[in-house]
Design a protein around this motif. Structure first.
Motif, PDB file in Angstrom:
ATOM      1  N   GLU A  44      -1.774   9.885   8.378  1.00  0.00           N
ATOM      2  CA  GLU A  44      -1.582   8.450   8.134  1.00  0.00           C
ATOM      3  C   GLU A  44      -2.782   7.823   7.440  1.00  0.00           C
ATOM      4  N   ARG A  45      -3.939   8.463   7.530  1.00  0.00           N
ATOM      5  CA  ARG A  45      -5.143   7.908   6.886  1.00  0.00           C
ATOM      6  C   ARG A  45      -5.004   7.834   5.370  1.00  0.00           C
ATOM      7  N   PHE A  46      -4.057   8.583   4.812  1.00  0.00           N
ATOM      8  CA  PHE A  46      -3.844   8.570   3.369  1.00  0.00           C
ATOM      9  C   PHE A  46      -2.849   7.496   2.927  1.00  0.00           C
ATOM     10  N   ASP A  47      -2.195   6.822   3.887  1.00  0.00           N
ATOM     11  CA  ASP A  47      -1.214   5.801   3.551  1.00  0.00           C
ATOM     12  C   ASP A  47      -1.878   4.573   2.938  1.00  0.00           C
ATOM     13  N   ARG A  48      -1.200   3.993   1.987  1.00  0.00           N
ATOM     14  CA  ARG A  48      -1.642   2.735   1.381  1.00  0.00           C
ATOM     15  C   ARG A  48      -0.457   1.778   1.430  1.00  0.00           C
ATOM     16  N   PRO A  49      -0.215   1.171   2.619  1.00  0.00           N
ATOM     17  CA  PRO A  49       0.945   0.278   2.736  1.00  0.00           C
ATOM     18  C   PRO A  49       0.898  -0.861   1.725  1.00  0.00           C
ATOM     19  N   THR A  50       2.017  -1.093   1.087  1.00  0.00           N
ATOM     20  CA  THR A  50       2.123  -2.215   0.150  1.00  0.00           C
ATOM     21  C   THR A  50       3.144  -3.179   0.700  1.00  0.00           C
ATOM     22  N   GLY A  51       2.946  -4.415   0.453  1.00  0.00           N
ATOM     23  CA  GLY A  51       3.891  -5.432   0.903  1.00  0.00           C
ATOM     24  C   GLY A  51       3.789  -5.725   2.377  1.00  0.00           C
TER      25      GLY A  51
END
Length: 196
Positions: A187-194
């Motif tokens: 999950e550390r690689f996630d870049r949530p948008t919106g």
């Protein structure tokens, strides 16, 4: 006898998000705890920044192109392997087109190979090799991005994709890493948008 409380979702989820372990509803775009269902949009699909576990064959194709050059985030094993099957189908179609072009131009030698990065079609006729070159140029960047996201899902640095530069052994190592299971620390690689 009427119940004064409205019926609740059997899975404890609140409308507009998912139920986090502490009991509060999270808005769409938040990163769920591992093992919790991911946030979904109005169409029931995970947002593009999130991995889609259990994606279908057809959806994997469209999602691959929607995330054309996205190297951040994660990709589930099903996202990767369904695309791998799509690339094999494209390779067979490309081989047929190349064979037809070779037959039409009178050249007799052709070889089409499928790799985890794309396709290469080699022939002694430059006209017959054009479709393979075009497909390779179109697919190389999104395929590399998918490989990086799949590595992220296993909590492995995307820089391991550089092993593809090492002939055979590097590609074999990356191929084996594609089988790694999902890891919650990815999950550390996630870049949530919106996210709200």
């Amino acid at each position: 006898m009427s119940d004064q409380n409205p019926p609740q979702n059997p899975y404890g989820q609140q409308p507009g998000g998912y139920q986090d372990p502490e009991g509060g509803a999270q808005p769409y775009g938040g990163t769920p705890q591992y093992g919790q269902p991911p946030a979904t949009g109005t169409n029931g699909e995970p947002p593009l920044w999130a991995p889609w576990y259990g994606i279908s064959f057809g959806k994997a194709f469209t999602r691959f192109f929607k995330k054309y050059a996205t190297f951040s985030g994660r990709a589930s094993r099903s996202e990767y392997w369904w695309w791998y099957l799509w690339s094999a189908i494209i390779g067979v179609a490309l081989s047929i087109v190349s064979s037809i072009l070779v037959a039409a131009t009178g050249t007799t030698t052709t070889t089409t190979t499928s790799t985890s990065v794309g396709f290469s079609s080699m022939t002694t006729d430059p006209v017959a090799s054009v479709p393979g070159l075009i497909v390779f140029l179109v697919l190389v960047i999104p395929t590399l991005a998918l490989i990086v996201r799949r590595l992220h899902d296993a909590n492995v640095s995307g820089f391991f994709a550089l092993l593809l530069l090492i002939p055979f052994l590097g590609a074999l190592a990356v191929f084996i890493m594609m089988f790694l299971p999902s890891n919650p620390q990815g999950e550390r690689f996630d870049r949530p948008t919106g996210a709200r």
